[in-house]
Design a protein around this motif. Structure first.
Motif, PDB file in Angstrom:
ATOM      1  N   ASP A  30     -36.025  39.891 -47.170  1.00 22.35           N
ATOM      2  CA  ASP A  30     -37.016  39.011 -46.468  1.00 22.35           C
ATOM      3  C   ASP A  30     -36.957  39.247 -44.995  1.00 22.35           C
ATOM      4  OD1 ASP A  30     -34.859  36.697 -45.307  1.00 22.35           O
ATOM      5  OD2 ASP A  30     -34.124  37.691 -46.846  1.00 22.35           O
ATOM      6  N   PRO A  31     -38.268  38.544 -44.244  1.00 23.52           N
ATOM      7  CA  PRO A  31     -38.342  38.807 -42.889  1.00 23.52           C
ATOM      8  C   PRO A  31     -36.985  38.292 -41.982  1.00 23.52           C
ATOM      9  CG  PRO A  31     -40.296  37.781 -43.618  1.00 23.52           C
ATOM     10  CD  PRO A  31     -39.274  37.588 -44.872  1.00 23.52           C
ATOM     11  N   GLU A  32     -36.318  37.223 -42.402  1.00 22.98           N
ATOM     12  CA  GLU A  32     -35.241  36.764 -41.576  1.00 22.98           C
ATOM     13  C   GLU A  32     -34.012  37.282 -42.108  1.00 22.98           C
ATOM     14  OE1 GLU A  32     -37.455  34.654 -43.243  1.00 22.98           O
ATOM     15  OE2 GLU A  32     -38.712  34.096 -41.494  1.00 22.98           O
ATOM     16  N   ARG A  33     -33.860  38.150 -42.966  1.00 12.59           N
ATOM     17  CA  ARG A  33     -32.903  38.902 -43.419  1.00 12.59           C
ATOM     18  C   ARG A  33     -31.570  38.044 -43.677  1.00 12.59           C
ATOM     19  NH1 ARG A  33     -31.982  44.180 -43.040  1.00 12.59           N
ATOM     20  NH2 ARG A  33     -29.694  43.769 -42.558  1.00 12.59           N
ATOM     21  N   ASN A  34     -32.100  36.575 -44.395  1.00 18.21           N
ATOM     22  CA  ASN A  34     -30.964  35.518 -44.841  1.00 18.21           C
ATOM     23  C   ASN A  34     -31.033  35.192 -46.053  1.00 18.21           C
ATOM     24  OD1 ASN A  34     -32.979  33.886 -44.108  1.00 18.21           O
ATOM     25  ND2 ASN A  34     -31.868  32.947 -42.485  1.00 18.21           N
ATOM     26  N   LYS A  35     -32.112  35.646 -46.860  1.00 17.23           N
ATOM     27  CA  LYS A  35     -32.630  34.931 -48.130  1.00 17.23           C
ATOM     28  C   LYS A  35     -32.202  35.728 -49.285  1.00 17.23           C
ATOM     29  CE  LYS A  35     -35.499  31.676 -46.148  1.00 17.23           C
ATOM     30  NZ  LYS A  35     -35.539  32.261 -44.736  1.00 17.23           N
ATOM     31  N   ASN A  36     -32.680  37.080 -49.266  1.00 15.84           N
ATOM     32  CA  ASN A  36     -32.632  37.981 -50.318  1.00 15.84           C
ATOM     33  C   ASN A  36     -31.436  38.572 -50.326  1.00 15.84           C
ATOM     34  OD1 ASN A  36     -33.176  39.696 -52.607  1.00 15.84           O
ATOM     35  ND2 ASN A  36     -35.049  40.490 -51.679  1.00 15.84           N
ATOM     36  N   ALA A  37     -30.239  37.978 -50.867  1.00 18.19           N
ATOM     37  CA  ALA A  37     -29.050  38.775 -50.939  1.00 18.19           C
ATOM     38  C   ALA A  37     -28.958  39.922 -51.718  1.00 18.19           C
ATOM     39  CB  ALA A  37     -27.947  37.735 -51.485  1.00 18.19           C
ATOM     40  N   PHE A  38     -29.860  39.924 -52.899  1.00 18.42           N
ATOM     41  CA  PHE A  38     -29.913  40.969 -53.613  1.00 18.42           C
ATOM     42  C   PHE A  38     -30.301  42.312 -52.994  1.00 18.42           C
ATOM     43  CE2 PHE A  38     -32.012  44.239 -56.618  1.00 18.42           C
ATOM     44  CZ  PHE A  38     -31.238  44.272 -57.514  1.00 18.42           C
ATOM     45  N   GLY A  39     -31.222  42.038 -52.156  1.00 19.90           N
ATOM     46  CA  GLY A  39     -31.931  43.251 -51.397  1.00 19.90           C
ATOM     47  C   GLY A  39     -30.888  43.699 -50.562  1.00 19.90           C
ATOM     48  N   LEU A  40     -30.146  42.870 -49.611  1.00 18.86           N
ATOM     49  CA  LEU A  40     -29.128  43.432 -48.912  1.00 18.86           C
ATOM     50  C   LEU A  40     -28.008  43.850 -49.340  1.00 18.86           C
ATOM     51  CD1 LEU A  40     -29.120  40.038 -46.747  1.00 18.86           C
ATOM     52  CD2 LEU A  40     -29.880  42.194 -45.993  1.00 18.86           C
ATOM     53  N   MET A  41     -27.601  43.432 -50.797  1.00 21.49           N
ATOM     54  CA  MET A  41     -26.545  44.113 -51.584  1.00 21.49           C
ATOM     55  C   MET A  41     -26.884  45.399 -52.019  1.00 21.49           C
ATOM     56  SD  MET A  41     -24.332  40.951 -53.302  1.00 21.49           S
ATOM     57  CE  MET A  41     -25.840  40.323 -54.366  1.00 21.49           C
ATOM     58  N   MET A  42     -28.237  45.586 -52.368  1.00 17.43           N
ATOM     59  CA  MET A  42     -28.734  46.895 -53.007  1.00 17.43           C
ATOM     60  C   MET A  42     -28.956  47.936 -51.770  1.00 17.43           C
ATOM     61  SD  MET A  42     -30.001  48.807 -55.392  1.00 17.43           S
ATOM     62  CE  MET A  42     -30.592  47.846 -56.880  1.00 17.43           C
ATOM     63  N   SER A  43     -28.976  47.452 -50.316  1.00 22.43           N
ATOM     64  CA  SER A  43     -29.109  48.290 -49.284  1.00 22.43           C
ATOM     65  C   SER A  43     -27.323  48.598 -49.251  1.00 22.43           C
ATOM     66  CB  SER A  43     -29.541  47.521 -48.133  1.00 22.43           C
ATOM     67  OG  SER A  43     -29.866  48.467 -47.044  1.00 22.43           O
ATOM     68  N   LEU A  44     -26.341  47.793 -49.094  1.00 26.90           N
ATOM     69  CA  LEU A  44     -25.263  48.303 -49.208  1.00 26.90           C
ATOM     70  C   LEU A  44     -24.694  49.198 -50.314  1.00 26.90           C
ATOM     71  CD1 LEU A  44     -23.611  44.802 -48.240  1.00 26.90           C
ATOM     72  CD2 LEU A  44     -23.389  46.767 -46.773  1.00 26.90           C
ATOM     73  N   ASN A  45     -25.275  49.232 -51.497  1.00 28.82           N
ATOM     74  CA  ASN A  45     -25.363  49.830 -52.533  1.00 28.82           C
ATOM     75  C   ASN A  45     -25.464  51.506 -52.304  1.00 28.82           C
ATOM     76  OD1 ASN A  45     -24.308  50.290 -55.475  1.00 28.82           O
ATOM     77  ND2 ASN A  45     -26.467  51.152 -55.767  1.00 28.82           N
ATOM     78  N   MET A  46     -26.583  51.404 -51.378  1.00 28.13           N
ATOM     79  CA  MET A  46     -27.021  52.879 -50.856  1.00 28.13           C
ATOM     80  C   MET A  46     -26.125  53.397 -49.925  1.00 28.13           C
ATOM     81  SD  MET A  46     -29.822  53.593 -52.404  1.00 28.13           S
ATOM     82  CE  MET A  46     -28.996  52.491 -53.730  1.00 28.13           C
ATOM     83  N   LEU A  47     -25.443  52.590 -49.116  1.00 30.33           N
ATOM     84  CA  LEU A  47     -24.360  53.104 -48.312  1.00 30.33           C
ATOM     85  C   LEU A  47     -23.263  53.738 -49.353  1.00 30.33           C
ATOM     86  CD1 LEU A  47     -22.347  53.349 -46.163  1.00 30.33           C
ATOM     87  CD2 LEU A  47     -21.685  50.818 -46.260  1.00 30.33           C
ATOM     88  N   ILE A  48     -23.017  53.024 -50.400  1.00 31.64           N
ATOM     89  CA  ILE A  48     -21.938  53.594 -51.305  1.00 31.64           C
ATOM     90  C   ILE A  48     -22.571  54.834 -52.007  1.00 31.64           C
ATOM     91  CG2 ILE A  48     -20.807  53.028 -53.610  1.00 31.64           C
ATOM     92  CD1 ILE A  48     -19.710  51.397 -51.583  1.00 31.64           C
ATOM     93  N   GLU A  49     -23.632  54.852 -52.265  1.00 34.42           N
ATOM     94  CA  GLU A  49     -24.220  56.082 -53.047  1.00 34.42           C
ATOM     95  C   GLU A  49     -24.828  57.197 -52.328  1.00 34.42           C
ATOM     96  OE1 GLU A  49     -23.733  56.183 -56.249  1.00 34.42           O
ATOM     97  OE2 GLU A  49     -25.088  55.146 -57.382  1.00 34.42           O
ATOM     98  N   THR A  50     -25.341  56.876 -51.112  1.00 35.64           N
ATOM     99  CA  THR A  50     -26.038  58.095 -50.319  1.00 35.64           C
ATOM    100  C   THR A  50     -25.446  58.127 -48.924  1.00 35.64           C
ATOM    101  OG1 THR A  50     -27.930  56.863 -49.443  1.00 35.64           O
ATOM    102  CG2 THR A  50     -28.024  57.914 -51.642  1.00 35.64           C
ATOM    103  N   GLY A  51     -24.912  57.140 -48.279  1.00 36.15           N
ATOM    104  CA  GLY A  51     -24.393  57.122 -47.102  1.00 36.15           C
ATOM    105  C   GLY A  51     -25.470  56.481 -46.033  1.00 36.15           C
ATOM    106  N   THR A  52     -26.554  57.130 -46.200  1.00 37.79           N
ATOM    107  CA  THR A  52     -27.594  56.862 -44.998  1.00 37.79           C
ATOM    108  C   THR A  52     -28.699  56.212 -45.562  1.00 37.79           C
ATOM    109  OG1 THR A  52     -28.581  58.987 -45.619  1.00 37.79           O
ATOM    110  CG2 THR A  52     -27.123  58.844 -43.857  1.00 37.79           C
ATOM    111  N   GLY A  53     -28.904  55.969 -46.968  1.00 37.88           N
ATOM    112  CA  GLY A  53     -30.149  55.297 -47.494  1.00 37.88           C
ATOM    113  C   GLY A  53     -30.029  53.588 -47.176  1.00 37.88           C
ATOM    114  N   PHE A  54     -31.123  52.882 -47.462  1.00 43.43           N
ATOM    115  CA  PHE A  54     -31.115  51.482 -47.042  1.00 43.43           C
ATOM    116  C   PHE A  54     -32.421  50.718 -47.657  1.00 43.43           C
ATOM    117  CE2 PHE A  54     -32.948  53.617 -43.318  1.00 43.43           C
ATOM    118  CZ  PHE A  54     -34.173  52.815 -42.839  1.00 43.43           C
TER     119      PHE A  54
END
Length: 346
Positions: free
Chosen positions: A287-311
């Motif tokens: 989401d634009p304010e980056r404070n509502k879509n927790a799933f999207g933010l956690m998926m981005s952290l999952n990209m850290l786990i998986e690829t290191g640079t994906g987001f």
């Protein structure tokens, strides 16, 4: 999870802190194929489930396990303790019965078999910026997956599972009337192509991925009996141009990569489209304010786990990238849960 009561409470803190308990209850049930068992039997007692699944724990802990699944809404229950009969809830019956084409448990299987352990190293990922998966042993995630047919199949079913609801929603909500052809880049199990073709008889769809994926995708295409309008094609999006089509789609592809690679993929999509063509990316758009879509933010952290640079990214990010390569107009279409389709028109 913000506290709106006006009174201090540790409730939401503890709910998130113990969240892995709830996750493991569901993931274990999927691993045991409990929901598939119940779909066939319609309803079963705790004793029958215990016997069938070969549990050696106490009866009380079997009740705890099944009643926790009931409390979460995954099971329905009639009776109490020894007299209870358990059955699947509506969503569980449709989406977690392994024998149904609508099964989404592949993602849950991969969460249990791979990511559950890797996420235990999130702190190391944040401290080092390095992937925390197979890459820690010097292995490339995708090379490792693609060389093992069983792991590749699990990965493909996982990707299909996490996106099934979104693909169904896109097929129902987006206007495909002006298009005749669609190519799904990194099409995995071909589910996006299948959902669109099933909903729109005038569409011809191609699921485009690496050669090792085609046999798995073709199994799914045959299962849906849509071989006349859904095909597989082989290619590598790092080396090859994309096939020409009226619509180019990517489901959970862009977020795997850094910004430079994202831009390269968007440019290839632009080049493959005619004037008026459409590029669609389906992901957990933040989401634009980056404070509502927790799933999207956690998926981005999952990209850290998986690829290191994906987001993962916001709609504003998508706008910036697509406008930079020449797309004229963009829009966002909410799909299921925390996921959206971001759309660019050439």
């Amino acid at each position: 999870m913000e506290n709106h009561s006006g009174q201090p409470s540790p409730g939401s803190i503890m709910q998130i802190g113990t969240g892995f308990w709830a996750s493991k209850v569901l993931l274990s049930a999927v691993k045991f194929e409990l929901f598939t068992l119940l779909a066939a039997a319609e309803s079963m007692s705790a004793a029958a489930i215990k016997s069938k699944l070969n549990f050696k724990c106490t009866d009380r802990h079997v009740f705890d396990f099944l009643d926790a699944l009931t409390a979460f809404g995954f099971l329905k229950r009639e009776g109490f303790l020894e007299t209870a009969k358990y059955s699947n809830s509506l969503d569980t019956h449709l989406f977690l019965d392994k024998k149904k084409a609508t099964y989404v448990g592949g993602m849950l299987e991969m969460l249990n078999n791979r990511l559950y352990g890797f996420w235990g190293n999130l702190e190391q990922g944040l401290l080092t910026g390095a992937p925390q998966n197979e890459a820690k042993q010097g292995e490339n995630l995708f090379e490792k997956l693609y060389e093992d047919p069983n792991r590749l199949k699990e990965f493909i079913h996982a990707m299909s599972g996490v996106q099934m609801g979104n693909f169904m929603a896109l097929a129902q909500q987006f206007d495909f009337s002006n298009a005749k052809s669609l190519v799904d880049i990194g099409g995995s199990g071909a589910l996006l192509s299948l959902m669109v073709a099933k909903q729109h008889p005038h569409m011809s769809c191609t699921s485009w991925d690496l050669p090792a994926v085609a046999p798995i995708a073709n199994e799914t295409i045959n299962q849906f009996q849509l071989q006349d309008r859904v095909k597989t094609a082989e290619g590598d999006f790092f080396k090859d141009d994309f096939p020409k089509a009226d619509i180019i789609t990517m489901g959970n592809i862009l977020h795997d990569w850094d910004e430079e690679t994202k831009m390269m993929l968007i440019q290839k999509a632009y080049d493959a489209l005619p004037e008026g063509g459409v590029f669609i990316a389906i992901e957990g758009v933040i989401d634009p304010e980056r404070n509502k879509n927790a799933f999207g933010l956690m998926m981005s952290l999952n990209m850290l786990i998986e690829t290191g640079t994906g987001f993962d990214y916001t709609f504003a990010d998508f706008n910036k990238w697509t406008k930079a390569v020449g797309f004229q107009k963009t829009e966002i279409l909410p799909l299921t849960g925390p996921s959206s389709a971001v759309i660019a028109y050439k």
